[in-house]
Design an enzyme around this catalytic site. Structure first.
Site, short mmCIF file in Angstrom:
data_model
loop_
_atom_site.label_atom_id
_atom_site.label_comp_id
_atom_site.label_asym_id
_atom_site.label_seq_id
_atom_site.Cartn_x
_atom_site.Cartn_y
_atom_site.Cartn_z
N GLU A 198 0.82 -1.21 0.00
CA GLU A 198 0.00 0.00 0.00
C GLU A 198 0.85 1.26 0.00
O GLU A 198 0.55 2.22 -0.72
CB GLU A 198 -0.94 0.00 1.21
CG GLU A 198 -2.12 -0.94 1.10
CD GLU A 198 -1.80 -2.38 1.45
OE1 GLU A 198 -2.72 -3.22 1.40
OE2 GLU A 198 -0.63 -2.67 1.78
N HIS B 123 -10.10 -5.32 10.27
CA HIS B 123 -10.79 -5.04 9.02
C HIS B 123 -12.15 -4.39 9.25
O HIS B 123 -13.02 -4.46 8.39
CB HIS B 123 -11.00 -6.34 8.22
CG HIS B 123 -9.74 -6.97 7.73
ND1 HIS B 123 -8.91 -7.68 8.56
CD2 HIS B 123 -9.17 -6.99 6.50
CE1 HIS B 123 -7.87 -8.13 7.87
NE2 HIS B 123 -8.00 -7.72 6.61
#
Length: 338
Positions: free
Chosen positions: A72, A141
């Site tokens: 990322e 998450h």
């Protein structure tokens, strides 16, 4: 009730999902401006884990819908550099929890380049990501981290709650010359709503009154807007008229619309799925206290996620975030009804 947008007020509408609205916005902007491209993990053939980008690679090819390695920080840094040199990248970070991996690129680079270059450089980048619990995805998450990015000067933050808002705000984000963090509730992708077939955009910093009312103001963000609207239905059965305001962007924030509503109702509840401490709910409550204090008939109340990691256990996860019933109960307390 809602603020007029530009310029497709009379255009015919279709009923589509939140996910389809995001897909349409991206497709239209990719066609409109060849500088726009999408980069992220599993964005091409897979169309993201939520299938929101399905079909885009077939039309625009892998040169503009770019599958990136699991890095990322790497591909976000690449996108920052591309934006500085004239491109308009849309970075896909599949879970908002992974903002932790891109904060240097986003906060120390993208947000500050324009200022540190004396205005000679700009970063027209959109970082799309998600928020929200109650999907059984556990603590890494399921977080709602909109307060983090809203805290940073140089970033704009959009948090749509409906398909209409998702499409209009995303098109505005892609055309903006500043870095924008665009946060979508992962549970909203199947949510249906009316969306104009014609071209339209929604300006940043303009809140939307989702439901009018005179007894209590409920300011709700993103995932909590639907909960607030459901609470308003419960309250209507008790003769209590709740006004539901969706800021739509937390930075810039439409303080004036919020303050005017509270000045009229005299009571306010702020609902946000981020953690309660030092969060968006605290900021909006403080603004109400500063701008509408002498109109308040009761203290401002805040409902937010509990200050715990989001549990994997379904019964525990379900009590970590505000519900329509909790919002309605708080409103009844504020207006003195039981």
């Amino acid at each position: 009730m809602s603020t007029p947008e530009a310029p497709a007020a009379a255009a015919p509408t279709r009923r589509i999902t939140f996910g389809q609205a995001v897909n349409e916005a991206l497709a239209e902007e990719l066609r409109r401006d060849e500088r726009v491209f999408v980069i992220g993990e599993d964005v091409a053939e897979a169309g993201t884990p939520f299938k929101v980008l399905a079909g885009l690679v077939a039309e625009f090819g892998p040169e503009r819908i770019v599958d990136a390695p699991i890095s990322e920080a790497g591909f976000t840094g690449l996108a920052v550099g591309a934006a500085m040199t004239g491109m308009r990248p849309v970075v896909d970070i599949m879970f908002g929890d992974f903002l932790t991996l891109v904060m240097d690129q986003l906060v120390n680079q993208a947000a500050k380049v324009h200022y540190m270059s004396g205005g000679s450089l700009k970063v027209p980048l959109v970082l799309r990501t998600t928020l929200g619990a109650t999907r059984r995805s556990a603590a890494q998450h399921s977080q709602s981290l909109q307060a983090w990015v809203s805290h940073i000067p140089g970033l704009k933050v959009a948090i749509p709650s409906t398909p209409y808002d998702a499409k209009g705000l995303l098109k505005t984000a892609i055309r903006d010359d500043n870095p924008v963090v665009f946060i979508e509730d992962k549970l909203h992708y199947p949510l249906e709503g009316d969306v104009p077939a014609g071209e339209y955009t929604i300006p940043f910093g303009v809140a939307d009154v989702k439901r009018a009312g005179d007894d209590v103001t409920v300011v709700a963000t993103s995932s909590m807007v639907q909960a607030a609207l459901a609470a308003a239905e419960l309250l209507a059965a008790d003769g209590i008229a709740a006004e539901v305001i969706d800021p739509r962007t937390t930075r810039p924030l439409d303080e004036a619309t919020i303050a005017r509503s509270v000045e009229r109702t005299g009571r306010a509840i702020v609902v946000d799925e981020g953690h309660r401490s030092y969060g968006v709910s605290a900021e909006i409550a403080a603004i109400i206290g500063e701008r509408a204090f002498y109109h308040l008939d009761a203290p401002v109340r805040r409902l937010a996620a509990r200050d715990v990691p989001v549990p994997f256990s379904p019964p525990l996860e379900d009590v970590t975030v505000p519900t329509a019933e909790a919002i309605a109960a708080t409103a009844r307390e504020l207006v003195g009804a039981r």
